[in-house]
Design a protein around this motif. Sequence first.
Motif, PDB file in Angstrom:
ATOM      1  N   SER A  70      -1.263 -17.875 115.169  1.00 19.19           N
ATOM      2  CA  SER A  70      -2.688 -17.503 115.089  1.00 19.19           C
ATOM      3  C   SER A  70      -3.200 -17.807 113.692  1.00 19.19           C
ATOM      4  CB  SER A  70      -2.887 -16.016 115.411  1.00 19.19           C
ATOM      5  OG  SER A  70      -2.350 -15.199 114.387  1.00 19.19           O
TER       6      SER A  70
ATOM      7  N   GLN B  43      -8.579  -8.632 117.404  1.00 23.43           N
ATOM      8  CA  GLN B  43      -7.201  -8.245 117.739  1.00 23.43           C
ATOM      9  C   GLN B  43      -6.449  -9.490 118.208  1.00 23.43           C
ATOM     10  OE1 GLN B  43      -6.280  -5.620 121.237  1.00 23.43           O
ATOM     11  NE2 GLN B  43      -5.624  -4.137 119.683  1.00 23.43           N
ATOM     12  N   VAL B  44      -5.155  -9.543 117.898  1.00 22.32           N
ATOM     13  CA  VAL B  44      -4.316 -10.647 118.380  1.00 22.32           C
ATOM     14  C   VAL B  44      -3.217 -10.066 119.263  1.00 22.32           C
ATOM     15  CG1 VAL B  44      -2.889 -12.633 117.743  1.00 22.32           C
ATOM     16  CG2 VAL B  44      -4.807 -11.968 116.278  1.00 22.32           C
TER      17      VAL B  44
ATOM     18  N   GLU C 121      -6.098 -14.731 120.699  1.00 24.27           N
ATOM     19  CA  GLU C 121      -6.893 -14.311 119.550  1.00 24.27           C
ATOM     20  C   GLU C 121      -8.239 -13.815 120.062  1.00 24.27           C
ATOM     21  OE1 GLU C 121      -6.286 -16.752 115.812  1.00 24.27           O
ATOM     22  OE2 GLU C 121      -5.626 -18.204 117.290  1.00 24.27           O
ATOM     23  N   ILE C 122      -8.492 -12.529 119.894  1.00 23.31           N
ATOM     24  CA  ILE C 122      -9.710 -11.901 120.415  1.00 23.31           C
ATOM     25  C   ILE C 122     -10.670 -11.669 119.252  1.00 23.31           C
ATOM     26  CG2 ILE C 122     -10.632  -9.942 121.715  1.00 23.31           C
ATOM     27  CD1 ILE C 122      -7.658  -9.381 122.586  1.00 23.31           C
TER      28      ILE C 122
ATOM     29  N   ILE D 254      -2.128  -6.568 117.655  1.00 22.33           N
ATOM     30  CA  ILE D 254      -2.297  -6.373 116.222  1.00 22.33           C
ATOM     31  C   ILE D 254      -3.772  -6.350 115.887  1.00 22.33           C
ATOM     32  CG2 ILE D 254      -1.838  -7.359 113.943  1.00 22.33           C
ATOM     33  CD1 ILE D 254       0.803  -8.267 115.003  1.00 22.33           C
TER      34      ILE D 254
ATOM     35  N   ILE E 203       3.859 -12.021 110.165  1.00 22.68           N
ATOM     36  CA  ILE E 203       2.410 -11.867 110.054  1.00 22.68           C
ATOM     37  C   ILE E 203       2.047 -11.492 108.631  1.00 22.68           C
ATOM     38  CG2 ILE E 203       0.412 -10.552 110.871  1.00 22.68           C
ATOM     39  CD1 ILE E 203       1.716 -10.500 113.560  1.00 22.68           C
TER      40      ILE E 203
ATOM     41  N   ASP F 210      -7.192 -18.213 113.567  1.00 20.44           N
ATOM     42  CA  ASP F 210      -8.634 -18.413 113.705  1.00 20.44           C
ATOM     43  C   ASP F 210      -9.498 -17.179 113.459  1.00 20.44           C
ATOM     44  OD1 ASP F 210      -8.200 -21.036 114.246  1.00 20.44           O
ATOM     45  OD2 ASP F 210      -8.294 -20.820 116.421  1.00 20.44           O
ATOM     46  N   ILE F 211      -8.923 -15.994 113.563  1.00 22.07           N
ATOM     47  CA  ILE F 211      -9.788 -14.800 113.453  1.00 22.07           C
ATOM     48  C   ILE F 211      -9.346 -13.883 112.318  1.00 22.07           C
ATOM     49  CG2 ILE F 211     -10.451 -14.909 115.886  1.00 22.07           C
ATOM     50  CD1 ILE F 211      -8.599 -12.406 116.283  1.00 22.07           C
TER      51      ILE F 211
ATOM     52  N   PHE G 138       8.403  -9.317 113.251  1.00 23.56           N
ATOM     53  CA  PHE G 138       8.699  -8.796 114.588  1.00 23.56           C
ATOM     54  C   PHE G 138       9.828  -9.651 115.153  1.00 23.56           C
ATOM     55  CE2 PHE G 138       4.305  -7.890 113.649  1.00 23.56           C
ATOM     56  CZ  PHE G 138       4.118  -6.590 114.095  1.00 23.56           C
TER      57      PHE G 138
ATOM     58  N   LEU H 130      -6.151 -13.552 110.987  1.00 21.49           N
ATOM     59  CA  LEU H 130      -4.759 -13.100 110.970  1.00 21.49           C
ATOM     60  C   LEU H 130      -3.864 -14.340 111.071  1.00 21.49           C
ATOM     61  CD1 LEU H 130      -3.419 -10.135 111.147  1.00 21.49           C
ATOM     62  CD2 LEU H 130      -2.720 -10.914 113.405  1.00 21.49           C
TER      63      LEU H 130
END
Lengths: 133, 133
Positions: free
Chosen positions: B30, A58-59, A86-87, A108, B108, B32-33, B61, B35
């Motif tokens: 972001s 999730q971000v 950034e998770i 997100i 995004i 890195d994960i 957004f 997204l």
Amino acid sequence: MDIDPIFPLGIKNEAYKQYFIGDSYLSILSKDIGLLSFNVTFEPGCRNNWHVHHKGGQVLFCTAGFGWYQEEGKPPRLLKPGDVVEIPAGTNHWHGATKDSWFSHIAINVPAKDGTVEWKEPVTDEEYAKLKE
Amino acid sequence: MDIDPIFPLGIKNEAYKQYFIGDSYLSILSKDIGLLSFNVTFEPGCRNNWHVHHKGGQVLFCTAGFGWYQEEGKPPRLLKPGDVVEIPAGTNHWHGATKDSWFSHIAINVPAKDGTVEWKEPVTDEEYAKLKE
């Protein structure tokens, strides 16, 4: 409320109440083209339980007020408008407002097949009281 | 600049300059994960060319100032902070600032295998001048 959450506040988050300490508000911002996003607004002191996103992470995009993000085994991170978190999938963590401020972020979900959320124990009042801004 | 873009302004968008009328600024928020997200800030009057996201769409957004979004064959939509735009893959469209306001949005990319962007012709001064707020 002493912040402008920018994005729609939505409704009181009764659906996930069992996984939060304190009151939060939730609105769905997108869902139609493969990206699920929410605006989450926390009252002062409100935080969600420790939890893990499986498969997809999730971000968080912080839009108003001040909050906290913490990953298990790491120092807490104070969040302000403009911060992005950034998770990664599989990371135990929690997020929420500071004790004195409302806090809003967009959240997100990184799309993933069969993604799930595993909710764990609350962030206790004792843990939360130790946080230093 | 008469707005607070909230998220980092980044650098002058030289990389995509050929696909914009006017100056814009870009920062990656972001990556890195799984997204990929950007903050895009348009100076007054700045807009991108008509373009199509193939395979995966994009979600905007709106965080500061006022802007426009238009899909081919549809009326233009005036954008303000808190608005969210879901742009389906395969949709010809453009976005940018109004003539008198700076405008910032997070963009995004909906993750997709082999997603591409097809850039088309500019929004002419004549088309842009017809927009009514």
